[in-house]
Write a protein that holds these residues in place. Structure first.
Motif, PDB file in Angstrom:
ATOM      1  N   LYS A  38       2.903 -20.849 -24.100  1.00 60.36           N
ATOM      2  CA  LYS A  38       3.713 -21.303 -22.964  1.00 60.36           C
ATOM      3  C   LYS A  38       5.120 -21.689 -23.432  1.00 60.36           C
ATOM      4  O   LYS A  38       6.110 -21.386 -22.764  1.00 60.36           O
ATOM      5  N   GLN A  41       6.940 -18.508 -24.064  1.00 57.74           N
ATOM      6  CA  GLN A  41       7.285 -17.857 -22.798  1.00 57.74           C
ATOM      7  C   GLN A  41       8.480 -18.548 -22.154  1.00 57.74           C
ATOM      8  O   GLN A  41       9.358 -17.890 -21.584  1.00 57.74           O
ATOM      9  N   ARG A  42       8.554 -19.880 -22.273  1.00 56.91           N
ATOM     10  CA  ARG A  42       9.732 -20.603 -21.761  1.00 56.91           C
ATOM     11  C   ARG A  42      10.983 -20.190 -22.529  1.00 56.91           C
ATOM     12  O   ARG A  42      12.068 -20.037 -21.951  1.00 56.91           O
TER      13      ARG A  42
END
Length: 120
Positions: A38, A41-42
């Protein structure tokens, strides 16, 4: 390392890997950096949405690539005047060769040169 520096280091490494044709994805990069998918992905979203990186996902290679290979993450912002001042400063440095001041200035010039793209 503070959070902003950690993210910047990840972004620099991620863009380097993409530029070198490694086709990283969130899973592989997260594993290498010891962060969550995550988080990566950010980082990818930040590159695309905030820095206008021309990123595309290649389904066959299962990773990201740049659609415009000449794109660089702005790592240092210098005007033409700044570059001219650096050039003049590097010439003045010759007068101080062999002194502690010269050693320190050479280190600064080396770090700045490492932040600049190959072509300006």
């Amino acid at each position: 390392m503070n959070r902003g520096k950690a993210q910047f280091a990840r972004l620099m490494e991620l863009t380097r890997r993409i530029r070198e044709g490694e086709y990283p994805n969130a899973k592989s990069f997260a594993r290498d950096w010891g962060v969550s998918q995550k988080t990566v992905q950010r980082d990818i979203d930040f590159l695309r949405d905030q820095e206008d990186a021309p990123l595309a996902y290649d389904k066959i290679r299962e990773g990201y690539h740049f659609t415009e290979p000449q794109w660089f993450l702005p790592s240092v912002s210098l005007s033409e005047g700044d570059l001219l001042a650096l050039l003049i400063g590097s010439r003045v440095l010759d007068q101080y060769r062999g002194t502690p001041v010269a050693e320190r200035l050479e280190g600064v010039f080396d770090r700045l040169a490492g932040l600049l793209p190959d072509r300006i």
